[in-house]
Write an enzyme that holds these catalytic residues in place. Structure first.
Site, PDB file in Angstrom:
ATOM      1  CE  LYS A 154      -2.455   2.937   2.985  1.00 34.99           C
ATOM      2  NZ  LYS A 154      -1.979   4.025   2.203  1.00 34.99           N
ATOM      3  CB  CYS A 166      12.566   7.576   9.905  1.00 34.44           C
ATOM      4  SG  CYS A 166      13.644   6.666   8.817  1.00 34.44           S
ATOM      5  CD  GLU A 206      12.428  -0.564  10.468  1.00 29.46           C
ATOM      6  OE1 GLU A 206      12.927   0.416  11.040  1.00 29.46           O
ATOM      7  OE2 GLU A 206      12.929  -1.690  10.506  1.00 29.46           O
ATOM      8  CD  GLU A 262       9.308  11.446  13.520  1.00 34.34           C
ATOM      9  OE1 GLU A 262       8.133  11.045  13.599  1.00 34.34           O
ATOM     10  OE2 GLU A 262      10.186  10.876  12.866  1.00 34.34           O
TER      11      GLU A 262
HETATM   12  P1  NAD Z   1       1.660   7.624   8.927  1.00 35.81           P
HETATM   13  O1  NAD Z   1       1.882   6.738  10.077  1.00 35.81           O
HETATM   14  O2  NAD Z   1       0.635   8.687   9.021  1.00 35.81           O
HETATM   15  O3  NAD Z   1       1.268   6.789   7.599  1.00 35.81           O
HETATM   16  C1  NAD Z   1       2.051   5.738   7.135  1.00 35.81           C
HETATM   17  C2  NAD Z   1       1.191   4.818   6.296  1.00 35.81           C
HETATM   18  O4  NAD Z   1       0.225   4.202   7.134  1.00 35.81           O
HETATM   19  C3  NAD Z   1       0.409   5.509   5.179  1.00 35.81           C
HETATM   20  O5  NAD Z   1       0.452   4.689   4.022  1.00 35.81           O
HETATM   21  C4  NAD Z   1      -1.007   5.547   5.739  1.00 35.81           C
HETATM   22  O6  NAD Z   1      -2.009   5.566   4.750  1.00 35.81           O
HETATM   23  C5  NAD Z   1      -1.049   4.258   6.520  1.00 35.81           C
HETATM   24  N1  NAD Z   1      -2.081   4.174   7.557  1.00 35.81           N
HETATM   25  C6  NAD Z   1      -2.683   5.184   8.223  1.00 35.81           C
HETATM   26  N2  NAD Z   1      -3.594   4.691   9.100  1.00 35.81           N
HETATM   27  C7  NAD Z   1      -3.534   3.344   8.986  1.00 35.81           C
HETATM   28  C8  NAD Z   1      -4.215   2.273   9.642  1.00 35.81           C
HETATM   29  N3  NAD Z   1      -5.141   2.482  10.570  1.00 35.81           N
HETATM   30  N4  NAD Z   1      -3.886   1.011   9.285  1.00 35.81           N
HETATM   31  C9  NAD Z   1      -2.924   0.758   8.360  1.00 35.81           C
HETATM   32  N5  NAD Z   1      -2.290   1.738   7.706  1.00 35.81           N
HETATM   33  C10 NAD Z   1      -2.574   3.011   8.014  1.00 35.81           C
HETATM   34  O7  NAD Z   1       3.088   8.193   8.602  1.00 35.81           O
HETATM   35  P2  NAD Z   1       3.421   9.393   7.671  1.00 35.81           P
HETATM   36  O8  NAD Z   1       2.934  10.602   8.383  1.00 35.81           O
HETATM   37  O9  NAD Z   1       3.001   9.091   6.277  1.00 35.81           O
HETATM   38  O10 NAD Z   1       5.038   9.320   7.705  1.00 35.81           O
HETATM   39  C11 NAD Z   1       5.780   9.899   8.686  1.00 35.81           C
HETATM   40  C12 NAD Z   1       6.193   8.919   9.763  1.00 35.81           C
HETATM   41  O11 NAD Z   1       6.882   7.796   9.211  1.00 35.81           O
HETATM   42  C13 NAD Z   1       7.181   9.567  10.705  1.00 35.81           C
HETATM   43  O12 NAD Z   1       6.896   9.240  12.044  1.00 35.81           O
HETATM   44  C14 NAD Z   1       8.503   8.955  10.283  1.00 35.81           C
HETATM   45  O13 NAD Z   1       9.512   9.010  11.237  1.00 35.81           O
HETATM   46  C15 NAD Z   1       8.100   7.582   9.922  1.00 35.81           C
HETATM   47  N6  NAD Z   1       9.120   6.946   9.083  1.00 35.81           N
HETATM   48  C16 NAD Z   1       9.871   5.913   9.588  1.00 35.81           C
HETATM   49  C17 NAD Z   1      10.871   5.318   8.826  1.00 35.81           C
HETATM   50  C18 NAD Z   1      11.713   4.176   9.349  1.00 35.81           C
HETATM   51  O14 NAD Z   1      12.256   3.427   8.552  1.00 35.81           O
HETATM   52  N7  NAD Z   1      11.879   3.987  10.642  1.00 35.81           N
HETATM   53  C19 NAD Z   1      11.097   5.759   7.534  1.00 35.81           C
HETATM   54  C20 NAD Z   1      10.332   6.815   7.052  1.00 35.81           C
HETATM   55  C21 NAD Z   1       9.339   7.379   7.837  1.00 35.81           C
END
Ligand code: NAD
Length: 487
Positions: free
Chosen positions: A173, A282, A248, A379
């Site tokens: 997704k 991240c 992650e 963050e």
């Molecule tokens: P998010 O958690 O809002 O969304 C991530 C994904 O989850 C999106 O595809 C979203 O549609 C999906 N999602 C949302 N609600 C969901 C649910 N109930 N069930 C399943 N999927 C759902 O994150 P974001 O705001 O898009 O990205 C930023 C975050 O990602 C930051 O906290 C960042 O640090 C983290 N991040 C971590 C890494 C890593 O490798 N550790 C890498 C990049 C980003």
């Protein structure tokens, strides 16, 4: 206007609904995206489930799977520029970064291509006569992969590569924000010749598409990258299908600078560590912990470098910092910076969104010495650096570990024994010494605490996409004795 489609069961199709995607550099609609809801999700998971047990995929040798992965790696390398332009257009991440990053994504597929036929089972020296016992390593099953908007091709490659090497099938997704590069990548999966249903790529909103995918009864594992709050939803949903999860998540990573460090090098690494990808990384080194005797000098160096950064159109090769991916993100960062200043943090540079078209926010530095600032805890996922200072090594370590996250950390010092002490003492999944923000397919990546669990990269990640099956074979031809004694 560009129109993108889902890739389900080897075919390209429209979604149950569609939505407009916004170019963050101008704030205007540039493409139409498909939106998966429960029906599309169900179709994609069923296709992946069928491909896992029927057709060409389960009959392939591991070496053949590896060959398909090599082909995919070559296709990613050959199409890196096209994919980079799409990612830049849809997320605002600057072209300098997307082109370099996507060219390197090919190396992840190449690495896991080589691993496919090196995943071995075991023969166990069992404590019983006339028994042969083996462990077979089989694919975990259908995997749901959920990624955030930043670096979607990279963050999906670290999941798709090892899962394909292990023989899994999957539904990926893409984030609703900026899904274009991942939807386009589906064309390369198709061209590489993976059997229909092995890799399905969809997009949609988290609460509908993401949640339906994560709790689908045929999902065996959810590989999630995103924020901790969303991760809690993912884990709650996994209570329904009892899927395993790897998470992650975010970070508030410390970047420690000792007075004996090469300050010019450390400043360059710090600038890249926090302002690259407009801070939407991240592993962003968002907490600078600097020895008090060099604090003023180091912060002045950083301020000069931050103010010299070229902010501009993400598709321009000369641009060093582009817009944030969404208006929501731009607004949130503005609010958090204002709150930090209210709590006593001193603004060194930046601090207010840039007026005009697009979601721009300048590189910002907040001096938080002796202040309980939210910018030291939360963050931002944006270009904001918070600074505190220390007197002793013990204080530096205490400040660095004063976080519920634990993804990455950086230490700049010329003192080797001190570097070794910090390597052991830092509570983070990655410690970079005299460097920062370097990754490789060969090196595991992942965090502690609120930064999640599970590791991506390396051989272990491929093993994580397998489950073992224990095989018992009796080698004696003698009749089986008394059935009421367990042997
Ligand atoms: P998010 O958690 O809002 O969304 C991530 C994904 O989850 C999106 O595809 C979203 O549609 C999906 N999602 C949302 N609600 C969901 C649910 N109930 N069930 C399943 N999927 C759902 O994150 P974001 O705001 O898009 O990205 C930023 C975050 O990602 C930051 O906290 C960042 O640090 C983290 N991040 C971590 C890494 C890593 O490798 N550790 C890498 C990049 C980003």
């Amino acid at each position: 206007m560009r129109r993108f489609q889902h890739y389900i069961d080897g075919e390209f199709s429209d979604g149950e609904a569609c939505y407009s995607s916004i170019d963050p550099a101008s704030g205007t609609v540039w493409a139409e995206m498909p939106e998966a809801r429960e029906g599309d999700v169900d179709r994609a998971v069923n296709a992946a489930d069928k491909a896992l047990y029927e057709g060409a995929w389960p009959k392939m040798t591991a070496t053949q799977r590896g060959k398909l992965l090599y082909k995919l790696a070559d296709l990613v390398a050959a199409n890196a520029q096209v994919l980079a332009e799409l990612e830049t257009r849809d997320t605002g991440k600057i072209i300098r970064e997307t082109s370099a990053q996507i060219a390197y994504v090919a190396e992840y597929y190449r690495y896991y291509a080589g691993i496919a036929d090196k995943i071995e089972g075991a023969y166990l020296p069992i404590d019983k006569p006339d028994m042969d016992v083996w462990l077979r390593r089989e694919p975990t099953g259908v995997v749901a992969m959920v990624v955030p908007w930043n670096s979607q091709l990279f963050l999906s490659a670290v999941k798709i590569g090892p899962a394909l090497a292990a023989g899994c099938t999957m539904v990926v997704k893409a984030s609703e924000d900026g899904p274009a590069p991942l939807l386009e990548f589906a064309r390369l999966v198709h061209e590489a010749g993976f059997p229909a249903g092995v890799v399905n790529i969809i997009t949609g909103f988290g609460a509908s598409c993401g949640a339906a995918l994560g709790r689908h009864p045929k999902i065996a594992h959810v590989a999630f990258t995103g924020g901790p709050e969303t991760a809690r939803h993912v884990v709650r949903n996994s209570a329904e299908n009892l899927a395993s999860t790897s998470l992650e998540l975010g970070g508030k990573s410390p970047f420690i600078v000792f007075a004996d460090a090469d300050l010019e090098s450390a400043a360059n690494a710090q600038v890249a560590g926090i302002f690259a990808a407009t801070g939407q990384s991240c592993v962003a080194g968002s907490r600078l912990i600097v020895e008090r005797s060099v604090k003023d000098k180091f912060v002045a160096l950083l301020r000069d470098k931050a103010e010299a950064i070229r902010i501009g159109a993400p598709l321009d090769m000369a641009t060093e910092v582009g817009p944030l991916a969404t208006k929501r993100q731009q607004d949130n960062i503005g609010v958090l910076v204002a709150k930090s200043i209210e709590s006593g943090a001193r603004l060194v540079t930046g601090g207010r969104k840039i007026d005009g078209d697009g979601y721009y926010f300048p590189p910002t530095i907040l001096d938080c010495d002796d202040v309980a600032s939210p910018s030291l805890i939360e963050e931002f996922f944006g270009p904001v650096l918070s600074v505190v200072s220390f007197e002793t090594e013990a204080e530096a370590l205490r400040l660095a570990n004063d976080t519920r996250y634990g993804l990455a950390s950086g230490v700049f010092t010329q003192n080797l024994t001190r570097a070794h002490r910090l390597m052991k003492g830092l509570r983070a999944g990655i410690v970079w010494v005299n460097t920062y923000r370097v990754v490789s397919p060969i090196a595991p990546f992942g965090g502690f605490g609120l930064s999640g669990h599970g590791r991506e990269g390396g051989m272990a990640a491929a093993l994580d996409y397998t489950r073992t099956k224990t095989i018992w074979l009796r080698t004696s031809d003698d009749p089986i004795p008394d059935p009421f004694v367990m042997r």
